[in-house]
Design a protein around this motif. Sequence first.
Motif, PDB file in Angstrom:
ATOM      1  N   UNK A  57       1.039  -1.239   0.259  1.00 19.71           N
ATOM      2  CA  UNK A  57      -0.061  -0.067  -0.045  1.00 19.71           C
ATOM      3  C   UNK A  57       0.803   1.273   0.130  1.00 19.71           C
ATOM      4  N   UNK A  58       1.858   1.218   0.798  1.00 10.58           N
ATOM      5  CA  UNK A  58       2.703   2.519   0.708  1.00 10.58           C
ATOM      6  C   UNK A  58       3.490   2.464  -0.407  1.00 10.58           C
ATOM      7  N   UNK A  59       3.803   1.460  -1.225  1.00 10.47           N
ATOM      8  CA  UNK A  59       4.786   1.562  -2.435  1.00 10.47           C
ATOM      9  C   UNK A  59       3.700   1.969  -3.482  1.00 10.47           C
ATOM     10  N   UNK A  60       2.337   1.931  -3.469  1.00  9.74           N
ATOM     11  CA  UNK A  60       1.429   2.220  -4.617  1.00  9.74           C
ATOM     12  C   UNK A  60       1.346   3.777  -4.419  1.00  9.74           C
ATOM     13  N   UNK A  61       1.879   4.411  -3.300  1.00 10.65           N
ATOM     14  CA  UNK A  61       1.522   5.950  -3.346  1.00 10.65           C
ATOM     15  C   UNK A  61       2.513   6.659  -4.299  1.00 10.65           C
ATOM     16  N   UNK A  62       1.891   7.607  -4.899  1.00 11.94           N
ATOM     17  CA  UNK A  62       2.711   8.223  -6.066  1.00 11.94           C
ATOM     18  C   UNK A  62       3.534   9.426  -5.545  1.00 11.94           C
ATOM     19  N   UNK A  63       3.203  10.185  -4.383  1.00 12.82           N
ATOM     20  CA  UNK A  63       3.526  11.258  -3.982  1.00 12.82           C
ATOM     21  C   UNK A  63       4.668  10.924  -3.005  1.00 12.82           C
ATOM     22  N   UNK A  64       5.800  11.361  -3.377  1.00 18.48           N
ATOM     23  CA  UNK A  64       7.230  10.761  -2.697  1.00 18.48           C
ATOM     24  C   UNK A  64       6.996  11.067  -1.113  1.00 18.48           C
ATOM     25  N   UNK A  65       6.475  12.261  -0.556  1.00 17.71           N
ATOM     26  CA  UNK A  65       6.268  12.737   0.717  1.00 17.71           C
ATOM     27  C   UNK A  65       5.269  11.629   1.387  1.00 17.71           C
ATOM     28  N   UNK A  66       4.129  11.223   0.747  1.00 20.70           N
ATOM     29  CA  UNK A  66       3.093  10.592   1.432  1.00 20.70           C
ATOM     30  C   UNK A  66       3.593   9.052   1.578  1.00 20.70           C
ATOM     31  N   UNK A  67       4.504   8.564   0.578  1.00 19.82           N
ATOM     32  CA  UNK A  67       4.980   7.168   0.416  1.00 19.82           C
ATOM     33  C   UNK A  67       5.997   7.184   1.707  1.00 19.82           C
ATOM     34  N   UNK A  68       6.854   8.218   1.993  1.00 21.82           N
ATOM     35  CA  UNK A  68       7.938   8.351   3.002  1.00 21.82           C
ATOM     36  C   UNK A  68       7.146   8.344   4.167  1.00 21.82           C
ATOM     37  N   UNK A  69       5.998   9.095   4.429  1.00 24.57           N
ATOM     38  CA  UNK A  69       5.453   9.247   5.867  1.00 24.57           C
ATOM     39  C   UNK A  69       4.642   7.774   6.073  1.00 24.57           C
ATOM     40  N   UNK A  70       4.022   7.330   5.096  1.00 27.04           N
ATOM     41  CA  UNK A  70       3.568   5.821   5.290  1.00 27.04           C
ATOM     42  C   UNK A  70       4.724   4.723   5.582  1.00 27.04           C
ATOM     43  N   UNK A  71       5.743   4.955   5.100  1.00 32.15           N
ATOM     44  CA  UNK A  71       6.885   4.097   5.454  1.00 32.15           C
ATOM     45  C   UNK A  71       7.441   4.276   6.987  1.00 32.15           C
ATOM     46  N   UNK A  72       7.448   5.656   7.406  1.00 38.39           N
ATOM     47  CA  UNK A  72       7.790   5.983   8.562  1.00 38.39           C
ATOM     48  C   UNK A  72       6.859   5.455   9.835  1.00 38.39           C
ATOM     49  N   UNK A  73       5.503   5.357   9.229  1.00 36.40           N
ATOM     50  CA  UNK A  73       4.369   5.217  10.187  1.00 36.40           C
ATOM     51  C   UNK A  73       4.484   3.693  10.373  1.00 36.40           C
TER      52      UNK A  73
END
Length: 177
Positions: free
Chosen positions: A29-45
């Motif tokens: 789900x995190x990898x599917x995010x296209x925005x770099x910042x949103x993807x990074x926040x998802x991985x951090x969470x």
Amino acid sequence: MRLSLIVAGIILMSANAYANTNLGQQLSNCAAKTDKLERLICYDELAANAKPSAHIMTTTNTTKVAPSEVPKPPATPNVVAPLVASPQVLSVDDFGLKTKVVEDEVDKVYFEVSAVKKAPYGELIITFTNGQVWKQSSPERYKVDKGQRIFIETGALNSFLLGTDDRNATTRVRRLK
């Protein structure tokens, strides 16, 4: 006996794989995010919510300690060290020396032979006009004459090869000075 150990191992591995399917879904789900910042926040969470694995939780000390008695780790300063040294340009004078860590390294250098001597076991000791001294490290015979223009190139595993443009043969050498 052996069959029961194999079955027990398969059951343990499948239980571990089943436990990690939720994590795998969250990672995809995190990898599917296209925005770099949103993807990074998802991985951090995900990293913040991750539970330590059972391998990390094993302890050798079984004594119970009150929470107030647990020693705190020493504070580390917030200093970020560079991971890679800054690239340096290797000059002809430094070619073959092991003292420098270089990223942009010269692959082939041409020299003119100033003098040729033989070591006690027949290896060539070659002095160039710029003062560098190289010694043959391979046992084969190789002919080098005074005044000849030769090259030294880098070989495999931090080795160096001496050769000429007229011949298709090279010999291994190492730098003395």
